[in-house]
Design an enzyme around this catalytic site. Structure first.
Site, PDB file in Angstrom:
ATOM      1  CG  ASP A 190      38.966  44.560  34.712  1.00 54.83           C
ATOM      2  OD1 ASP A 190      38.671  43.332  34.460  1.00 54.83           O
ATOM      3  OD2 ASP A 190      38.030  45.461  34.562  1.00 54.83           O
ATOM      4  CG  ASP A 217      36.449  39.629  33.827  1.00 54.30           C
ATOM      5  OD1 ASP A 217      36.320  38.140  33.315  1.00 54.30           O
ATOM      6  OD2 ASP A 217      35.415  40.123  34.457  1.00 54.30           O
TER       7      ASP A 217
END
Length: 369
Positions: A190, A217
């Site tokens: 992230d 991600d």
């Protein structure tokens, strides 16, 4: 002379001998008699709304956070001298049309970094930070621009075995007309949270000539974001025995938003083995089960680190990637080979005309500055 980007792991290794969490191998010349380069100084202020930040005390403030606190209202410019700023910074929604400039005009020279993760306990005992709270820098204001700055989160899984809250955001951007030029975003899970302030707020963001690295991600959120001529790099992982190691993109575009993430004229490289990363997976968060994640990757080189056979995966079985808005167009490189056509949805030439910087950003022209 072209110098390859010094990655976050490179920073860590460079600082290991001194015990620093993050360090630079050398300070640029502008750190000497002219720490603010061609951007003036407190004695020769470019405008009344220009503030100077220098960790060595030659500016108005020694921390970015203190300068942000002083810069109330709109239209401020913060000029950051070279150095490492170990702090968390928040630009709230009232501080609109703010510009941050790394005075060395080299993002490796000006670094804002901290090491909170989602699972890090808050000092007041009220729980943990969560993903959003882990961000080193949070920008909630419209009209924010940054140039030549590194935003980093140097929290490491290896230092916290057994943790589940391993998300560690370097930058969370939520505002409309938010632009980053020649910036770097360094982290693992992230890294870059390109988001909005609310479900019905279709924030437009622009990233040009930027470098982003991570593993899981590491570019995610629901903004309408254009990544033009950027470099995305997937990291090696020693904590996993088999692929996939992670995912480059995890958009969470609101269903009502006709435009999500656009990656154009960019490249994706890898420090990991061939085929060990997925290009993307859709994020349908529990806060918005009507989301229809959207990602278009076009005219971009996909390196061998991307799984060409199955570049997309599901995050949750109830929301398969095939039902989302994932498309590609004219990509090149070993990670872009189409061997299973149903796994690589392509735009037609006519459809591609609607997936351009101008179509996504509308009347906003950040590239014209």
């Amino acid at each position: 002379m072209h110098r390859p980007p010094l990655t976050r792991r490179g920073f860590l290794l460079a600082g290991a001998g001194t015990g620093a969490a993050l360090a630079l191998t050398a300070a640029p010349a502008t750190a000497g008699p002219r720490p603010f380069g061609r951007y003036g100084s407190p004695a020769a202020r470019r405008t009344p709304r220009t503030l100077y930040v220098d960790p060595r005390g030659r500016g108005d403030f020694t921390t970015v956070g203190a300068a942000v606190t002083a810069a109330t209202g709109s239209g401020w410019t913060l000029v950051l001298a070279p150095g490492t700023y170990r702090e968390t910074v928040t630009v709230d929604a009232t501080r609109t049309d703010t510009t941050w400039i790394g005075a060395a005009e080299d993002p490796r020279a000006t670094v804002i970094v901290y090491d909170n993760a989602a699972g890090t306990p808050k000092p007041d005992g009220s729980g943990t930070y969560g993903t959003s709270g882990s961000a080193t820098t949070t920008v909630g204001a419209d009209g924010f621009t940054a140039r030549w700055i590194t935003f980093a989160n140097d929290w490491l899984r290896a230092d916290h075995p057994g943790w589940t809250g391993t998300q560690a955001v370097a930058l969370k951007a939520q505002g409309d007309r938010t632009a980053f030029f020649h910036c770097r975003f360094l982290g693992h899970q992230d890294t870059l949270y390109a988001d909005t302030r609310a479900l019905d707020h279709f924030a437009r963001q622009y990233y040009a000539h930027c470098y982003v690295e991570g593993d899981v991600d590491f570019v995610f959120g629901r903004a309408t974001a254009v990544y033009e001529r950027c470099h995305f790099r997937t990291l090696a992982r020693t904590d996993l025995a088999a692929a996939p190691y992670g995912f480059v993109f995890a958009p969470s575009t609101a269903g009502a938003n006709p435009r999500g993430y656009l990656v154009t004229e960019s490249r994706i490289s890898s420090a990991a083995p061939d085929g060990s990363y997925k290009l993307a997976r859709p994020w349908v968060p529990s806060s918005d089960l009507t989301a229809r994640p959207m990602l278009t990757v076009r005219d971009t080189r996909l390196g061998a680190g991307i799984d060409a056979v199955a570049p997309y995966a599901d995050m949750r079985g109830a929301y398969p990637w095939q039902q989302q808005r994932f498309r590609e167009y004219r990509n090149t490189g070993p990670g872009a080979r189409v061997t299973v056509p149903e796994n690589r949805p392509q735009l037609t030439r006519a459809e591609a005309a609607a997936h351009t910087r101008r179509a996504y950003l509308g009347d906003w022209r950040p590239d014209a500055r």
